[in-house]
Structures are given as structure tokens and as C-alpha cells.
Design an enzyme around this catalytic site. Structure first.
Site, PDB file in Angstrom:
ATOM      1  N   CYS A   1     100.351  69.851  59.849  1.00 55.47           N
ATOM      2  CA  CYS A   1     101.461  68.912  58.861  1.00 55.47           C
ATOM      3  C   CYS A   1     102.660  67.923  59.485  1.00 55.47           C
ATOM      4  CB  CYS A   1     100.997  69.201  57.853  1.00 55.47           C
ATOM      5  SG  CYS A   1      99.438  69.024  56.770  1.00 55.47           S
TER       6      CYS A   1
ATOM      7  N   CYS B   1      93.017  64.620  55.614  1.00 59.49           N
ATOM      8  CA  CYS B   1      92.460  65.133  56.492  1.00 59.49           C
ATOM      9  C   CYS B   1      91.154  65.936  56.712  1.00 59.49           C
ATOM     10  CB  CYS B   1      93.393  66.366  57.911  1.00 59.49           C
ATOM     11  SG  CYS B   1      94.283  65.360  58.843  1.00 59.49           S
TER      12      CYS B   1
ATOM     13  N   CYS C   1     105.295  84.617  50.883  1.00 63.18           N
ATOM     14  CA  CYS C   1     106.852  84.647  50.353  1.00 63.18           C
ATOM     15  C   CYS C   1     107.758  84.918  49.570  1.00 63.18           C
ATOM     16  CB  CYS C   1     107.737  83.766  51.753  1.00 63.18           C
ATOM     17  SG  CYS C   1     106.732  84.128  53.729  1.00 63.18           S
TER      18      CYS C   1
END
Lengths: 111, 262
Positions: free
Chosen positions: B126, B214, B242
Site C-alpha cells: 500500500c 485492490c 507490535c
């Protein structure tokens, strides 16, 4: 100036993807020797020092950076690109800038 | 510096934008578009090839020469490409197609193949196919108009305002204003408009696609699912790897922390 990097260690003992990427980049830039300590936020140990620092400074994602200036003030950097620019006067790559933008704006890809 | 047709009309300091937001929030999308298209010279609508087509319909009735741009990531559905061409002809638009840097796409695909996002997460792709070209395009504008709505995603879009300083793409030298005229509209209102004015729409909507991105990264969703659930469905756990939230809460609730508070 004293610099601490807090990285997240997952339950499998490996650093999280972004921590690994950032530490790899610091290494390739030759900046690791200027980091005084790398502290772990160990997913298997909520009392680990990294998690305590995250709670203390209200940081929600790894890695992050604590920079203690000569006067004793501690500045928290959550954005790696800004940390690179302000602490080491190094320009991040465009890829790093874009990655940072997307991390800080989680809806940017939803277009 | 932002070029305004009437420089006194829209100020871009935070207080002025907050006041403008309070004013515009009660206005219809058409009135908002009429105001901003009149005030800004370098302004364009970002068209995703989905239901944001209503913005084009509204704007074309105000200014038939309205600027519209679309990001062609190279991975859109065939139906979306056909729809984009249909919109171009229907409104007689000079639709500005924005493409990614071919060298970067080439390097990514040569290094990792066509579907690296299923293993490495979507953000790398992206970043190359969407965000970089979008940043390049927006650097030529003073303001842009999006179809973002508050009801699209309660966790990230619940507070989408009608007008905001675009903090993601503004720079010190180049402030960028972002208008979201549909911010306070619901999906129901958008589709009522599409039916009432016989606005052309992407046929993928008839097959359960709500948000359309997409082709490899978009899927149809079930009734009452949030739009974002139709994107990047495979990486929910990976995306959070994370994060430090859970353990922060655990640390604050730990016996040691509770003892320290008492």
C-alpha cells in the site's frame, strides 16, 4: 545524552516485526553504538522493564525511544523517522517516512 | 501558500477550522461542495471507484469542470476499471489517473512476487501503490475532497470531521486542507442518493462488496459487518503484534501495581 530503545519481544522470543526492522536500520546506519540500552517489553512478562516504561510514558506500540538530555528531561519518540531526524540529524528514507505516516494514520491505506 | 479565490473566506489556523467545522457540520454535502469548490483553486475530488461517486455527481452539478483524480494501484478489479471509464464518460470528466512509481513496483514484485502482502502484511505494498503516489498528487493541491464517512469504521473514522487540516500530508511549507462532505451521512443516505439520482455505481456493490480497494485485498462482507472487515482480513493478529496495550493494562492491574496504589 542517554538513549534507550524499547523493543517488543514476542512469546516466541523473537522481536516484533517493527522492532526488528528499526534495530536493523539503526545497525546499518552505524548508530547502534550510540544507543545506551535496548530494553525489552517481553510479551511473556508484563512486569518487564519495557512494559513498565510503556505504561509510565503512555506508549502503545513498540518500538519507542527515550532520550534523556543533559538537563535530565526525558523526551519520548514514538516515530522512528522523527527520532532519526532530531536525535541523529539523519534523513529517513522515503520508505521509512511513508511507513511512519501509515503507522501514525492507521486509516491511510483505507482508500 | 494556499491560493484562495477569496483569501478572506477560509482561514486555516486551528481555531478557524474548528469554527468552520461547526458551521459546515450542519450543512448538506452539496452546500459544502458549493462553498469549497468556489473558495479553492487547487482542489480536487479523490475518487476510489466506489460509492464516493456521489461526490462527483454532486460536484459536477455545481462545476462541470471539477477536478477528480483516482489512484490506479494496478491491482483494481476489472469491474472497477470499467466503472471508472463509465464515470469518466457519464460526467464528461478529465479524470486524472495517478500511478505508482513503476521502478518501485518493479523492485517489490521482483523481490517478493505479486502477493507478498499475504505474508508480509499489506502496508509495504500500500505504501508503494497508494500512499506515495497520493502524497505526490496532494503536493500539487491546496485542498482535497474525500468520501470518508463516520459510519465506515467506528474505530478509526467515528470522528471524521467535515473539514480538517490534513496532518498526514501537510508539510511545514504546504498546509493541506481535507474536506469530507459525506462525513455525517450514513451508508443508507448515500444509497438513497444513488437511487434517487440514478447515479452510476460499481457493479461489485451488487455482489456484497461495500468498501472497494485492490482486488487481492478486498472481499465481500456480510450484513452488519464493518466496511474495513472486507479488507486485509488475514492479518488481524499480525497487525497487532507490535502493540503494547494488553500488557500495559496487565502491568497496571498486576499485584505489584495495585499494592503500589494502595
Amino acid at each position: 545524552m542517554n538513549i534507550i530503545v524499547v523493543q517488543k519481544i514476542k512469546r516466541d522470543g523473537q522481536p516484533c516485526a517493527k522492532s526488528a526492522k528499526v534495530l536493523g536500520d539503526l545497525n546499518s546506519r552505524g548508530l547502534l553504538p550510540q544507543i545506551h540500552r535496548i530494553v525489552a517489553a517481553d510479551e511473556g512478562d508484563p512486569d518487564s522493564e519495557g512494559y513498565e516504561l510503556a505504561a509510565q510514558f503512555q506508549v502503545e506500540a513498540a518500538p519507542f525511544f527515550l532520550v534523556e538530555r543533559d538537563g535530565g528531561d526525558i523526551q519520548v519518540y514514538e516515530a522512528y523517522a522523527r527520532f532519526l531526524k532530531e536525535v541523529f540529524q539523519q534523513e529517513p528514507s522515503e520508505a521509512e517516512e511513508i511507513a511512519e505516516m501509515m503507522a501514525q494514520n492507521p486509516d491511510l491505506d483505507f482508500i | 501558500m494556499i491560493q484562495l479565490a477569496d483569501p478572506q473566506a477560509i482561514a486555516i489556523d486551528p481555531a478557524s477550522l474548528a469554527a468552520l467545522e461547526a458551521d459546515l457540520a450542519t450543512k448538506s454535502p452539496q452546500k459544502i461542495l458549493r462553498l469549497v469548490l468556489k473558495q479553492f483553486e487547487a482542489i480536487a475530488i479523490s475518487f476510489s471507484g466506489a460509492e464516493d461517486v456521489v461526490l462527483i455527481d454532486m460536484a459536477a452539478k455545481i462545476n462541470k469542470d471539477v477536478r477528480v483524480f483516482t489512484l490506479d494501484t494496478g491491482r483494481l478489479h476489472g469491474e472497477t476499471y470499467q466503472f471508472i471509464d463509465r464515470v469518466r464518460k457519464h460526467y464528461n470528466l478529465k479524470l486524472e489517473m495517478v500511478f505508482p512509481d513503476a521502478a518501485l513496483v518493479e523492485a517489490l514484485v521482483n523481490a517478493k512476487g505479486f502477493y507478498s502482502f499475504y505474508q508480509d502484511g499489506h502496508k509495504e505494498c500500500c505504501g508503494i501503490r497508494k500512499v506515495r503516489p497520493l502524497r505526490r498528487k496532494l503536493s500539487t493541491l491546496d485542498a482535497w475532497i474525500t468520501g470518508q464517512r463516520q459510519d465506515q469504521n467506528p474505530s478509526t473514522r467515528a470522528n471524521v470531521p467535515v473539514v480538517q487540516l490534513d496532518t498526514a500530508f501537510s508539510t511545514e511549507d504546504h498546509p493541506l486542507i481535507k474536506f469530507n462532505p459525506l462525513a455525517n451521512w450514513t451508508s443508507t443516505q448515500v444509497w438513497q442518493y444513488i437511487r434517487a439520482y440514478e447515479v452510476p455505481y460499481n457493479p461489485l456493490h451488487e455482489r456484497g462488496f461495500v468498501s472497494i480497494g485492490c482486488e487481492p485485498c478486498t472481499r465481500a462482507i456480510l450484513p452488519h459487518q464493518q466496511e474495513r472487515e472486507g479488507r486485509w482480513w488475514w492479518e488481524t493478529a499480525k497487525e497487532k503484534e507490535c502493540g503494547l496495550h494488553a500488557a500495559i493494562n496487565a502491568a497496571q492491574d498486576s499485584p505489584a501495581a495495585i499494592a503500589a496504589q494502595s
